[in-house]
Design an enzyme around this catalytic site. Sequence first.
Site, PDB file in Angstrom:
ATOM      1  N   SER A 179       0.875  -1.118  -0.062  1.00 41.53           N
ATOM      2  CA  SER A 179      -0.029   0.021  -0.003  1.00 41.53           C
ATOM      3  C   SER A 179       0.933   1.139   0.002  1.00 41.53           C
ATOM      4  O   SER A 179       0.516   2.416   0.015  1.00 41.53           O
ATOM      5  CB  SER A 179      -0.997  -0.128   1.145  1.00 41.53           C
ATOM      6  N   ASN A 183      -2.366  -2.446  13.074  1.00 42.94           N
ATOM      7  CA  ASN A 183      -3.827  -2.238  13.102  1.00 42.94           C
ATOM      8  C   ASN A 183      -4.073  -1.225  13.671  1.00 42.94           C
ATOM      9  O   ASN A 183      -5.074  -0.399  13.209  1.00 42.94           O
ATOM     10  CB  ASN A 183      -4.391  -3.593  13.608  1.00 42.94           C
ATOM     11  N   THR A 227     -40.077  25.497 -10.627  1.00 40.34           N
ATOM     12  CA  THR A 227     -40.319  24.380 -10.028  1.00 40.34           C
ATOM     13  C   THR A 227     -40.265  23.454 -11.691  1.00 40.34           C
ATOM     14  O   THR A 227     -40.961  23.945 -12.372  1.00 40.34           O
ATOM     15  CB  THR A 227     -41.376  24.278  -9.453  1.00 40.34           C
ATOM     16  N   HIS A 228     -39.833  22.114 -11.479  1.00 39.75           N
ATOM     17  CA  HIS A 228     -40.034  21.365 -12.626  1.00 39.75           C
ATOM     18  C   HIS A 228     -39.141  22.162 -13.610  1.00 39.75           C
ATOM     19  O   HIS A 228     -39.412  21.788 -14.992  1.00 39.75           O
ATOM     20  CB  HIS A 228     -41.422  20.935 -13.183  1.00 39.75           C
ATOM     21  N   LYS A 259     -17.292  29.840 -28.696  1.00 35.23           N
ATOM     22  CA  LYS A 259     -17.606  28.915 -27.432  1.00 35.23           C
ATOM     23  C   LYS A 259     -16.782  29.573 -26.303  1.00 35.23           C
ATOM     24  O   LYS A 259     -15.640  29.842 -26.239  1.00 35.23           O
ATOM     25  CB  LYS A 259     -17.184  27.560 -27.904  1.00 35.23           C
ATOM     26  N   ASN A 307     -17.106  27.435 -22.796  1.00 34.00           N
ATOM     27  CA  ASN A 307     -17.546  26.375 -22.248  1.00 34.00           C
ATOM     28  C   ASN A 307     -17.320  26.425 -20.586  1.00 34.00           C
ATOM     29  O   ASN A 307     -16.320  26.853 -20.264  1.00 34.00           O
ATOM     30  CB  ASN A 307     -16.873  25.111 -22.600  1.00 34.00           C
ATOM     31  N   TYR A 329      -9.736  -6.659  12.432  1.00 35.25           N
ATOM     32  CA  TYR A 329      -9.023  -6.222  11.207  1.00 35.25           C
ATOM     33  C   TYR A 329      -8.898  -7.277  10.129  1.00 35.25           C
ATOM     34  O   TYR A 329      -8.820  -8.405  10.189  1.00 35.25           O
ATOM     35  CB  TYR A 329      -7.886  -5.946  11.357  1.00 35.25           C
ATOM     36  N   GLN A 338      -7.473  -2.162   3.940  1.00 32.86           N
ATOM     37  CA  GLN A 338      -6.396  -1.248   3.294  1.00 32.86           C
ATOM     38  C   GLN A 338      -6.948  -0.548   2.131  1.00 32.86           C
ATOM     39  O   GLN A 338      -6.454   0.538   1.700  1.00 32.86           O
ATOM     40  CB  GLN A 338      -5.188  -2.193   2.947  1.00 32.86           C
ATOM     41  N   LYS A 391      -8.071   3.636   2.134  1.00 31.90           N
ATOM     42  CA  LYS A 391      -7.538   4.915   1.985  1.00 31.90           C
ATOM     43  C   LYS A 391      -7.557   5.591   0.557  1.00 31.90           C
ATOM     44  O   LYS A 391      -7.782   6.840   0.363  1.00 31.90           O
ATOM     45  CB  LYS A 391      -5.872   4.707   2.192  1.00 31.90           C
TER      46      LYS A 391
END
Length: 461
Positions: A24, A111, A156-157, A284, A286, A318, A323, A326
Amino acid sequence: MSNKMWGGRFSEGPDAIMEEINASIDFDKKLYSQDIAGSKAHVRMLAKQEIVPADDAKAIEQGLDTIAGEIEAGDFTFSRALEDIHMNVESRLSDLIGPNAGRLHTARSRNDQVATDFRLWVRDTLDTLDGQLLELQSTFAGKAEEFANAVMPGFTHLQSAQPVTFGHHMMAYVEMLSRDRGRVQDARKRMNECPLGSAALAGTSFPIDRHMTAEALGFDRPTANSLDGVSDRDFALEALSAASICAMHLSRFAEELVIWSSAQFRFVKLSDKFSTGSSIMPQKRNPDAAELVRAKSGRIIGALNALLIVMKGLPLAYSKDMQEDKEQVFDALQNLSLCVAAMTGMVADLEPNVKELKKAAGSGYSTATDLADWLVRTLGMPFRNAHHVTGSLVAMAAERNIELHKLTLEDMQTVEPTITEDVFSVLSVDKSVRSRVSFGGTAPANVKKQAKSWLKKLEKE
Ligand code: ARG
């Protein structure tokens, strides 16, 4: 050759593929400063409790400082054969100070070590995020104060509903962000317990002082159950949940920016700094930053799902599955931080097109509710009847392809003979928003007051 940290009962080293799937270090080296801080707190406690001789503890602390310096200077060679940050640091410590380095791992396991390191990282990252969210909140509130009077269509909608103000729309995000920050702070508070000293799973027979290490690392207290201490990843899941909800909010505004900045809407102009051009179409501009904020919410929410699924089948305590926590958390929280920064820049530079917003606010019969309310207030009509009468007037205007206020009084009286000239006073969008004075409503005076009070509150934080 078998592993030098744990290979006592092994005669052969791992297969190359085993090393690749197992290591890791490529990602957990990010935890080096937390790992070293945790080790220093641990060894200081071991010395105080006379579990390790004071001189050895001192040498270990100095060695750890040297290692931190080497890593910061880019002079440290990380090794996959040593799996993770914990064993990379410990192995280097033994190169530096010799076999007494091995005393550091007394009454500890990787651990509880990894659980501690990771909590420290998540906790500190949540603190940074909270500060960033505060800045974004003030930026929204600043825009709200500036454009408290600017009328725009409320939807709304995604259909024209009733006029609102641009400031009111900005303040909606101030409220959302305030709840987001509440979730971040809450997660931080709950996770601030120290698993160090849970050892592998059962605790230890050494007379350690877990309160001392917890305090040294800024935790509120040690975790109360050693099995839970090493196997709990709720703290990471809560951080990801808070992050996901926040990312969802940012994504909604990003979506609005994409729509609003289109040539068909022209509600806002995004700054050059947060737009890109096209390599083929010269006209354009964007909204790439907004689109990426919208997209990154997908990977943040994905990380929450991924970790929930990793965790849900694991018996205590554990398992190596953990692992996998992360990379998801690092990626999600770092991307959220980037999104918040990009959004803060976009909002700060945002230029609402006040004229266009006002024009749009009046379209789509947006003051129809005001007309119905007028019928109730002035003629004493029950709201349901007023709704029906207004519906007929809207249909009449729509048939002629004109706005409501372009109908004549005579036209209106064919539907409801008691309507008077006064009705025209509520058909303008400005009057409509000004009338919405109920608590939390869109009236410019309300919006200004709320923006000011938020800005004052945020300034003090
Ligand atoms: N690299 C490991 C992880 O991140 C550290 C803990 C390893 N513990 C173990 N019993 N193999 O989870």
